[in-house]
Enzyme design. Sequence first.
Site, mmCIF file in Angstrom:
data_model
loop_
_atom_site.group_PDB
_atom_site.id
_atom_site.type_symbol
_atom_site.label_atom_id
_atom_site.label_comp_id
_atom_site.label_asym_id
_atom_site.label_seq_id
_atom_site.Cartn_x
_atom_site.Cartn_y
_atom_site.Cartn_z
ATOM 1 N N ASP A 1 62.718 29.706 97.174
ATOM 2 C CA ASP A 1 62.585 31.109 96.787
ATOM 3 C C ASP A 1 62.453 31.100 95.274
ATOM 4 O O ASP A 1 63.423 30.797 94.566
ATOM 5 C CB ASP A 1 63.803 31.922 97.221
ATOM 6 C CG ASP A 1 63.648 33.416 96.940
ATOM 7 O OD1 ASP A 1 62.937 33.760 95.989
ATOM 8 O OD2 ASP A 1 64.246 34.227 97.663
ATOM 9 N N HIS A 2 61.249 31.394 94.775
ATOM 10 C CA HIS A 2 60.995 31.193 93.350
ATOM 11 C C HIS A 2 61.900 32.033 92.465
ATOM 12 O O HIS A 2 62.080 31.714 91.289
ATOM 13 C CB HIS A 2 59.521 31.465 93.019
ATOM 14 C CG HIS A 2 59.148 32.905 93.037
ATOM 15 N ND1 HIS A 2 58.779 33.582 94.185
ATOM 16 C CD2 HIS A 2 59.083 33.825 92.044
ATOM 17 C CE1 HIS A 2 58.503 34.827 93.899
ATOM 18 N NE2 HIS A 2 58.679 35.019 92.608
ATOM 19 N N HIS B 1 64.559 37.647 98.324
ATOM 20 C CA HIS B 1 64.813 37.673 96.879
ATOM 21 C C HIS B 1 66.086 38.461 96.542
ATOM 22 O O HIS B 1 66.968 37.978 95.824
ATOM 23 C CB HIS B 1 63.649 38.345 96.136
ATOM 24 C CG HIS B 1 62.351 37.622 96.237
ATOM 25 N ND1 HIS B 1 62.254 36.248 96.369
ATOM 26 C CD2 HIS B 1 61.077 38.073 96.215
ATOM 27 C CE1 HIS B 1 60.986 35.905 96.419
ATOM 28 N NE2 HIS B 1 60.243 36.995 96.334
#
Length: 515
Positions: free
Chosen positions: A200-201, A263
Amino acid sequence: MVEPPRHPFLQGLSKHRGTPPTLVVIFGASGDLCARKLVPAIYNLAVDNLLSADFYLIGYGRKAITDDAFRQETQDDIKKFSRRPLAQDVWGRVQANTFYHQGGYDDLKAFQDLGQKIDAIEKKLGRDLQSVFYISTPPTVFKPILENLGASGLARRHVGTPLASKMIIEKPFGSNLATAQELNSIIRHQFEEQQVYRIDHYLGKETVQDLLVLRFANTIFEPIWNRRYVDCVQITVGEDLGVGTRGGYYDHSGALRDMIQNHTMQLVSLVAMEPPASLSAEDIRDEKVKLLKAIQPVTLKPEGGDIVRAQYTEGLINGQKVPGYMQESDIPPTSFTETYAAARLSLNNWRWQGVPFYLRSGKRLARRVSEIAIQFKKPAGILFADSERFDLAANTLVIQIQPDEGTTLLMNSKVPGLETRTQPVKMYFRYATTFGSNTPEAYERLILDCMIGDSTLFIRGDETETSWKLYSPILDYWAENGKRGLETYPAGSWGPLAAERLLWEQKHEWRRAGP
């Protein structure tokens, strides 16, 4: 869980000074993510001298192109998307070890041929390589890729040694609890959990990484990070863009799946979790899972309840008129997909009992911004009770994640003058101002961490399932109700009025997100 041993190359060194001999295979090599993020990230790691001299890159895709054509494509991607200009001498060393492999994702023979290509590279080099398989494809082909990595033996390369193969997989990790469990089951049949890096960036962003330091390395914050002093927590992840050309994809996703479940919940867990026993990956991820388990099921009602959904209508963005969601390309007239979702979460643990966590995320909002706001309780109104003379605001610590990474503290101050008056003031810290503007991008940190075996900033399988247990019932409820309870909001606003109710009921209000 026992963490894998570190490669001898790294013993006695700072873990981020370099990587063991590594070969990265990118599935979906012709995709947008590879061009915009993955190849530039690898290039910037090379610029920082963080790649092994024995680093190899193989792009895997369906289209038929030559090695030279792929090398030229990667060079063009660096010129276009890298945060640093192309240095031919640096990229040339990586480019010489860059190859392309054509094959279908459901073609076992192509995977077996890939294994032979890797074997040939190792034989020529005279040493083993760590293989990192990066799945950068649509989720529809996750299953055949994973199964063929297992059937071909690629998933088991050098297992039992420090150079055991690894797999990075992009979100979405399922579209509900059942599909997440199915995906995890497929992964577990091919890989051990310590080989798996769910990316998950958001977790690679500097301010997100800084949350643990902010919380546990600062005495002024650590003792007051609880229900005695915190009034509420607000997390906003907003975009000013619409769905653009991705309408067909987005209509099967929506704000809850696209941003909230992944996120935003990562931010919740890092903000609210208990102190880990150590900075090891498993200790940190254990605490994140405990926190997610403490979140209570939300109350669901067509009007009311703990969650609000809405679609944007036409409006103004930066003074320009933009269409509503239902007028976007590839959106069916019966769509009830939410482009905005807001939730009020309650945590059943000692630290946060009675402190509401408010989350919101949406398309076509007033501005692009991601932030976490910790709003503290106001002091007793005794000395400064005269509201006409004393403008007092709740102390608020705001962690800005994008677009300008940094931290802001809102506090009250006396206004200069002969009369005692007060007003809120802000203290700013910006990463770009203090540390320079050329901050490494999230994918650089995450790819590097995978290569050196640090899974701290990656998501564990049980973490994805715990989050889906909270949100799958919401999605089921919305599917049953269709458009009933679906609100609207004009593009360029901060969302529907119904979202204000979530806070009004607790005597709070949304803060104006942004600097």
